[in-house]
Design a protein around this motif. Structure first.
Motif, PDB file in Angstrom:
ATOM      1  N   LEU A  32      -3.199   0.116  -8.578  1.00 43.34           N
ATOM      2  CA  LEU A  32      -4.268  -0.769  -9.009  1.00 43.34           C
ATOM      3  C   LEU A  32      -5.620  -0.096  -8.813  1.00 43.34           C
ATOM      4  CD1 LEU A  32      -2.987  -4.177  -7.566  1.00 43.34           C
ATOM      5  CD2 LEU A  32      -2.424  -3.069  -9.739  1.00 43.34           C
ATOM      6  N   LEU A  33      -6.596  -0.529  -9.628  1.00 45.31           N
ATOM      7  CA  LEU A  33      -7.922   0.077  -9.617  1.00 45.31           C
ATOM      8  C   LEU A  33      -8.978  -0.987  -9.329  1.00 45.31           C
ATOM      9  CD1 LEU A  33      -7.516   2.204 -12.884  1.00 45.31           C
ATOM     10  CD2 LEU A  33      -6.987   2.885 -10.539  1.00 45.31           C
ATOM     11  N   ASN A  34      -9.854  -0.709  -8.362  1.00 43.62           N
ATOM     12  CA  ASN A  34     -10.916  -1.669  -8.076  1.00 43.62           C
ATOM     13  C   ASN A  34     -12.083  -1.467  -9.040  1.00 43.62           C
ATOM     14  OD1 ASN A  34     -12.414   0.508  -7.176  1.00 43.62           O
ATOM     15  ND2 ASN A  34     -12.384  -0.098  -5.014  1.00 43.62           N
ATOM     16  N   GLY A  35     -13.198  -2.116  -8.772  1.00 45.83           N
ATOM     17  CA  GLY A  35     -14.323  -2.050  -9.693  1.00 45.83           C
ATOM     18  C   GLY A  35     -14.897  -0.659  -9.854  1.00 45.83           C
ATOM     19  N   ASN A  36     -14.678   0.210  -8.875  1.00 46.46           N
ATOM     20  CA  ASN A  36     -15.169   1.592  -8.951  1.00 46.46           C
ATOM     21  C   ASN A  36     -14.069   2.568  -9.339  1.00 46.46           C
ATOM     22  OD1 ASN A  36     -17.810   0.865  -8.109  1.00 46.46           O
ATOM     23  ND2 ASN A  36     -17.095   0.787  -5.980  1.00 46.46           N
ATOM     24  N   LEU A  37     -12.956   2.044  -9.851  1.00 42.34           N
ATOM     25  CA  LEU A  37     -11.805   2.848 -10.257  1.00 42.34           C
ATOM     26  C   LEU A  37     -11.177   3.611  -9.093  1.00 42.34           C
ATOM     27  CD1 LEU A  37     -12.886   4.308 -13.746  1.00 42.34           C
ATOM     28  CD2 LEU A  37     -11.318   2.419 -13.273  1.00 42.34           C
ATOM     29  N   VAL A  38     -11.317   3.069  -7.881  1.00 40.97           N
ATOM     30  CA  VAL A  38     -10.623   3.630  -6.728  1.00 40.97           C
ATOM     31  C   VAL A  38      -9.182   3.136  -6.751  1.00 40.97           C
ATOM     32  CG1 VAL A  38     -10.491   3.689  -4.210  1.00 40.97           C
ATOM     33  CG2 VAL A  38     -12.707   3.795  -5.358  1.00 40.97           C
ATOM     34  N   ALA A  39      -8.228   4.058  -6.676  1.00 37.58           N
ATOM     35  CA  ALA A  39      -6.817   3.713  -6.791  1.00 37.58           C
ATOM     36  C   ALA A  39      -6.272   3.197  -5.466  1.00 37.58           C
ATOM     37  CB  ALA A  39      -6.022   4.929  -7.247  1.00 37.58           C
ATOM     38  N   LYS A  40      -5.424   2.173  -5.561  1.00 36.95           N
ATOM     39  CA  LYS A  40      -4.779   1.604  -4.375  1.00 36.95           C
ATOM     40  C   LYS A  40      -3.319   1.313  -4.713  1.00 36.95           C
ATOM     41  CE  LYS A  40      -9.076  -0.672  -2.872  1.00 36.95           C
ATOM     42  NZ  LYS A  40      -9.327  -0.108  -1.538  1.00 36.95           N
ATOM     43  N   MET A  41      -2.410   1.754  -3.849  1.00 36.46           N
ATOM     44  CA  MET A  41      -0.990   1.466  -4.034  1.00 36.46           C
ATOM     45  C   MET A  41      -0.715   0.001  -3.710  1.00 36.46           C
ATOM     46  SD  MET A  41       0.330   4.204  -5.168  1.00 36.46           S
ATOM     47  CE  MET A  41       1.975   3.465  -5.190  1.00 36.46           C
ATOM     48  N   ALA A  42       0.169  -0.605  -4.503  1.00 33.01           N
ATOM     49  CA  ALA A  42       0.477  -2.030  -4.332  1.00 33.01           C
ATOM     50  C   ALA A  42       1.976  -2.255  -4.422  1.00 33.01           C
ATOM     51  CB  ALA A  42      -0.246  -2.844  -5.410  1.00 33.01           C
ATOM     52  N   ASP A  43       2.381  -3.474  -4.116  1.00 36.72           N
ATOM     53  CA  ASP A  43       3.758  -3.970  -4.248  1.00 36.72           C
ATOM     54  C   ASP A  43       4.718  -3.239  -3.326  1.00 36.72           C
ATOM     55  OD1 ASP A  43       6.029  -5.291  -4.985  1.00 36.72           O
ATOM     56  OD2 ASP A  43       5.717  -5.066  -7.135  1.00 36.72           O
ATOM     57  N   PHE A  44       4.811  -3.736  -2.092  1.00 38.26           N
ATOM     58  CA  PHE A  44       5.680  -3.134  -1.086  1.00 38.26           C
ATOM     59  C   PHE A  44       6.924  -3.982  -0.836  1.00 38.26           C
ATOM     60  CE2 PHE A  44       1.393  -1.688  -0.486  1.00 38.26           C
ATOM     61  CZ  PHE A  44       1.535  -0.331  -0.243  1.00 38.26           C
ATOM     62  N   GLY A  45       7.307  -4.799  -1.813  1.00 38.28           N
ATOM     63  CA  GLY A  45       8.411  -5.741  -1.622  1.00 38.28           C
ATOM     64  C   GLY A  45       9.758  -5.100  -1.383  1.00 38.28           C
ATOM     65  N   ILE A  46       9.975  -3.878  -1.909  1.00 37.87           N
ATOM     66  CA  ILE A  46      11.271  -3.225  -1.691  1.00 37.87           C
ATOM     67  C   ILE A  46      11.117  -1.943  -0.874  1.00 37.87           C
ATOM     68  CG2 ILE A  46      12.295  -4.203  -3.770  1.00 37.87           C
ATOM     69  CD1 ILE A  46      11.912  -1.510  -5.140  1.00 37.87           C
ATOM     70  N   SER A  47       9.973  -1.794  -0.186  1.00 38.96           N
ATOM     71  CA  SER A  47       9.745  -0.590   0.622  1.00 38.96           C
ATOM     72  C   SER A  47      10.712  -0.551   1.799  1.00 38.96           C
ATOM     73  CB  SER A  47       8.302  -0.567   1.128  1.00 38.96           C
ATOM     74  OG  SER A  47       7.388  -0.487   0.054  1.00 38.96           O
ATOM     75  N   LYS A  48      10.925   0.665   2.300  1.00 39.10           N
ATOM     76  CA  LYS A  48      11.851   0.872   3.412  1.00 39.10           C
ATOM     77  C   LYS A  48      11.214   1.777   4.459  1.00 39.10           C
ATOM     78  CE  LYS A  48      16.158  -0.813   2.857  1.00 39.10           C
ATOM     79  NZ  LYS A  48      16.944  -1.469   3.931  1.00 39.10           N
ATOM     80  N   ASP A  49      11.535   1.533   5.734  1.00 38.63           N
ATOM     81  CA  ASP A  49      11.166   2.489   6.766  1.00 38.63           C
ATOM     82  C   ASP A  49      11.891   3.799   6.514  1.00 38.63           C
ATOM     83  OD1 ASP A  49       9.392   0.950   8.285  1.00 38.63           O
ATOM     84  OD2 ASP A  49      11.031  -0.062   9.303  1.00 38.63           O
ATOM     85  N   GLY A  50      11.194   4.902   6.755  1.00 39.32           N
ATOM     86  CA  GLY A  50      11.789   6.215   6.539  1.00 39.32           C
ATOM     87  C   GLY A  50      12.892   6.510   7.543  1.00 39.32           C
ATOM     88  N   PRO A  51      13.570   7.653   7.376  1.00 38.18           N
ATOM     89  CA  PRO A  51      14.671   7.994   8.284  1.00 38.18           C
ATOM     90  C   PRO A  51      14.187   8.287   9.686  1.00 38.18           C
ATOM     91  CG  PRO A  51      14.181   9.821   6.802  1.00 38.18           C
ATOM     92  CD  PRO A  51      13.376   8.655   6.322  1.00 38.18           C
ATOM     93  N   ALA A  52      15.034   8.014  10.662  1.00 37.44           N
ATOM     94  CA  ALA A  52      14.715   8.339  12.052  1.00 37.44           C
ATOM     95  C   ALA A  52      14.652   9.856  12.215  1.00 37.44           C
ATOM     96  CB  ALA A  52      15.763   7.739  12.987  1.00 37.44           C
ATOM     97  N   LEU A  53      14.128  10.287  13.366  1.00 41.73           N
ATOM     98  CA  LEU A  53      13.910  11.715  13.581  1.00 41.73           C
ATOM     99  C   LEU A  53      15.195  12.520  13.483  1.00 41.73           C
ATOM    100  CD1 LEU A  53      11.338  11.636  16.533  1.00 41.73           C
ATOM    101  CD2 LEU A  53      10.904  12.133  14.120  1.00 41.73           C
ATOM    102  N   ASP A  54      16.327  11.920  13.883  1.00 45.99           N
ATOM    103  CA  ASP A  54      17.594  12.656  13.865  1.00 45.99           C
ATOM    104  C   ASP A  54      18.382  12.407  12.585  1.00 45.99           C
ATOM    105  OD1 ASP A  54      17.936  10.015  14.503  1.00 45.99           O
ATOM    106  OD2 ASP A  54      19.577  10.344  15.912  1.00 45.99           O
TER     107      ASP A  54
END
Length: 847
Positions: free
Chosen positions: A647-669
């Motif tokens: 998404l873009l705000n009034g100054n065309l600064v980009a922002k990531m949106a929609d985290f409904g299916i996001s996942k925590d990354g893998p553990a260190l091991d």
């Protein structure tokens, strides 16, 4: 005499051959394929583009399409190759087949991969010989509805119909909605022996009144096909008709109401006519009613099914007595929708012995308002019965066509038709038709339940938590949040990080009671409204639709709040607050005045973005993703990176949106997260799809597709283009390798870019799209190269516009040094940014 015998033998062989030739075989079509013979699940399928096919296809508005990713896994794995291709229809088109007169199963296969060919969900109708089978059908909606009923991971829908043909012709028409498209992955036309598989049907409510049932004037749709007491029966285990039988465990009202019995020895059909109606394995297990430990009498065992209102339903019950070897030893009652369908039902007597398999058909006339069908078995109270427990081996439920229609009259999108379906099952409905003895049992259970609730209330008071009715409480983590009695969050977070909890009255005021004129977007979760708060601040209000309150919608609501409560970054859309009262799931965000990145690339009349703007937007999105991957201990994988989620705000600064299916990354091991495949077709990492192993490189692949979309300003999948151009990633990479990059660049840029910058941009996009994740760059490396491309472009602009510059012209190596300075400056401000919970842009002038 010998010659007469030989003649007779030849005549018998000839007649047998003629009979075999007259018996029609199945027609199996691999849609979108040009293969003349592909063996799948042991059967031979012919591609609808094959020159050797024995049917015709009207081609206006159609195209054969192959998926970039492999076929499906899981329960439909044997059919995976069928789901790699599809026939796509942009206008009304038909398959025309020649068939012999008789009854046939028609199966239509749909994969969700092809439902994501464009930003809009495909909606279409399907008819067979004028009988409407599907009306405004949504594959994604059907999968969501199915998944809300059972815990399924398959992204494939198979619709099955039993039809009778008398004309010798079968025309299957696909008609997309205006502006949409239709598709199908595979089709089966399988003959059913006999003139009709329904010879005699019992009328529910009038047991003993039997009547014939004919398919001549219409057809039926298979709604449910269950194996009672056993696991799923795969299609290959039902040779001849290739039907799939699901376990009944997702539909039985109480698992404790019945127990399973088995007997796999000497099972046979009571009649030779029954041999094609179900596989013998179905009859080797059964469920019988369980004797209550509280009362001496037995209680009903019940199954509940969501149905389309306004249709009649055929219920086929399969029986085989596995325990008793005499009649009068087992008698029970059968209820369908709380109406008596059979009394004193004796399986042994009807079958003519033990281990004899047979079936019984019942026809129920459904009410226009009825959206649930109940099947119940109860005890027989007549004296003299040595055993009164009920028994059932299998069950099928078919919807009967009405006035040339089998389709539900309202669109089924997001899972539930017309907002009338309510999957929640109420015990009260079961009680209406229960036997008198059941009341005693329910009263005792109710007392136990009240005691349990009292204990639970005491525990809740001790923890100072309160869960109001309506939307399910969101148990994100363990500790309670004092601001919201319905939301819980991690103990390390303060309540302020969840944002403000809005009342539904405040939300309605901000959106003028959800005025449709304020809708600025529509997604799988629901509609997004432009709203204004009392302070005058503009916000974006995402309201989950009614169907989102079940299954995946609740999970996405919880995940979105959980993720955004843990994250703060200038290039992530900030969550202002939420509302979760009165069955609503609403999220309130900062308003992005310039909408989605996609809307500025194509599909609207907005002015074209300059190359400088495109680079800055990509850098902003890359910074947001880089923060996601590295900002927390395990990092976060977005899983749905695409231009509609930037998404873009009034100054065309980009922002990531929609985290409904996001996942925590893998553990260190660990190197990856094993999870079901989710994402958007065209952006989906093929390695993730193939292995179901999610890594941060999956986001990198999707971001590579975004870069090409920015470069070419066209959809990632466009079925209207020539075959070699349909998939953007394949087409662009092919052009890149042939040194034809400039031929695919958005013509609206009109040459206003620096070639060196463009080459740097395209090369990093190519690296992002490597087949294997280990060969892809990290988001930090992607960000570095994008900043290099920006510096190259700006350096040449400065050189062109200011001839008095005394320094040497910026070279790629100079740009790299400048980018390094930028990265060092950003690193030096990280501590301050984290402390102040905000990000400051670092800008270094080009020398």
């Amino acid at each position: 005499m010998k010659s007469s015998t030989n003649l007779l033998l030849i005549l018998v062989v000839f007649l047998a051959a003629e009979n075999a030739r007259a018996q029609p075989g199945p027609i199996l079509i691999n849609c979108g394929s040009d293969s003349s013979s592909a063996v799948v699940d042991g059967r031979r399928w012919i591609g609808d583009s094959s020159p050797s096919k024995n049917f015709t296809l009207s081609f206006p508005g159609t195209i054969a399409l192959a998926a970039a990713a492999p076929g499906v896994d899981g329960e439909e794995e044997p059919y995976g190759d069928l789901y790699k291709t599809a026939r796509v229809f942009n206008s009304s088109s038909s398959y025309n087949l020649g068939v012999a007169a008789g009854s046939y199963f028609l199966r239509l296969h749909f994969s969700q991969l092809f439902a994501n060919l464009s930003a809009e969900e495909p909606i279409f109708d399907v008819a067979a010989n004028g009988l409407k089978l599907l009306s405004r059908f949504s594959v994604t909606g059907e999968i969501s509805w199915r998944d809300s009923q059972i815990n399924s991971t398959s992204k494939v829908i198979v619709k099955e119909y039993l039809l009778n043909f008398t004309s010798g012709k079968l025309g299957i028409e696909f008609r997309p909605d205006e502006g949409s498209f239709a598709f199908v992955n595979a089709m089966e036309v399988v003959p059913v022996s006999g003139s009709s598989i329904f010879d005699s049907v019992n009328k529910v409510g009038g047991y003993g009144l039997k009547g014939p049932f004919s398919l001549a004037d219409g057809g039926i749709e298979t709604m449910y096909r269950l194996c009672v007491g056993c696991s799923d029966i795969a299609r290959k285990e039902d040779p001849g008709l290739w039907r799939k039988w699901d376990s009944d465990e997702h539909f039985i009202f109480s698992l404790n109401a019945a127990h399973t019995i088995t007997n796999s020895s000497n099972i046979s059909y009571a009649s030779a006519d029954d041999s094609t109606l179900a596989p013998l394995r179905l009859y080797e297990t059964a469920k019988v009613t369980t004797e209550s430990s509280v009362v001496e009498k037995k209680f009903n065992v019940s199954w509940s099914f969501i149905i389309d209102p306004g249709f009649d339903y055929l219920v086929r019950l399969h029986f085989c007595e596995l325990e008793y070897d005499k009649a009068e030893q087992r008698k029970f009652k059968i209820y369908i929708n709380n109406k008596t369908a059979a009394e004193s039902y004796d399986v042994f007597a009807r079958a003519g012995g033990k281990n004899k398999a047979f079936h019984e058909d019942f026809l129920d006339v459904a009410s226009p308002q009825m959206d649930t069908l109940w099947v119940q078995l109860g005890s027989e109270s007549s004296a003299g019965a040595a055993a009164t427990d009920a028994l059932l081996n299998g069950m099928e439920i078919f919807k009967v066509s009405r006035e040339g229609n089998l389709a539900h009259p309202t669109v089924r999108i997001g899972g539930i038709s017309g907002g009338t379906r309510k999957p929640k099952r109420s015990p009260k409905w079961v009680l209406i038709g229960a036997a008198t003895g059941l009341i005693v049992f329910i009263a005792i259970v109710g007392a136990v339940y009240i005691c349990f609730c009292l204990q639970r209330k005491k525990r809740s008071s001790a923890n100072k938590t309160k869960n109001p009715p309506g939307c399910q409480p969101l148990a994100l983590h363990g500790s309670a949040n004092t601001r919201s009695p319905s939301l819980r969050t991690a103990g390390t977070l303060g309540s302020s990080q969840l944002g403000r909890r809005f009342t539904i009255a405040e939300i309605r005021t901000a959106t003028q009671n959800f005025d449709e004129s304020l809708v600025i977007g529509v997604g799988g979760f629901g509609k997004v409204y432009k709203g204004k708060m009392e302070s005058g601040t503009l916000v974006a209000i995402k309201r989950g639709h009614t169907e989102s309150q079940q299954g995946q919608g609740v999970k996405e609501f919880e995940t979105e709040i959980e993720m955004l409560s843990r994250l703060r970054h200038r290039h992530l859309v900030p969550l202002i607050g939420y509302c979760d009262e009165r069955n609503e799931m609403i999220l309130v965000y900062e308003h992005m005045a310039n909408g989605t990145l996609r809307s500025h690339l194509y599909g609207s009349d907005l002015p074209a973005l300059t190359w400088n703007q495109r680079l800055e937007i990509c850098i902003g999105a890359a910074r947001g993703l880089h923060y996601l991957h590295t900002g927390l201990d395990r990092g976060i994988i977005h899983r749905d990176v695409k231009t509609t989620n930037i998404l873009l705000n009034g100054n065309l600064v980009a922002k990531m949106a929609d985290f409904g299916i996001s996942k925590d990354g893998p553990a260190l091991d660990h190197t990856h997260v094993s999870t079901a495949v989710k994402g958007s077709f065209g952006y989906l990492d093929p390695e993730y799809y193939r292995r179901q192993q999610l890594t941060p490189s999956s986001d990198v692949y999707s971001f590579g597709v975004v870069l090409l979309e920015v470069l070419c300003a066209r959809p990632v999948i466009n079925p209207t283009l020539p075959r070699d151009q349909i998939n953007l990633a394949e087409w662009a990479l092919n052009c890149q390798r042939q040194q034809l990059l400039e031929t695919i660049i958005d013509p609206r840029l009109d040459g206003n870019y620096t070639l060196e910058s463009m080459k740097t941009f395209s090369k990093i996009a190519e690296k992002c799209l490597a087949d294997e994740g280990v060969n892809r760059p990290s988001m930090g490396e992607v960000l570095w190269h994008l900043e290099s491309a920006l510096q190259l472009h700006q350096g040449h602009l400065h050189a062109d516009c200011d001839e008095v510059l005394s320094g040497p012209e910026l070279t790629p190596s100079d740009a790299s040094i400048t980018v390094t300075h930028i990265r060092e400056a950003e690193e030096s401000t990280r501590a301050a940014r984290d402390a102040n919970d905000e990000v400051v842009d670092v800008k270094i002038e080009v020398p």
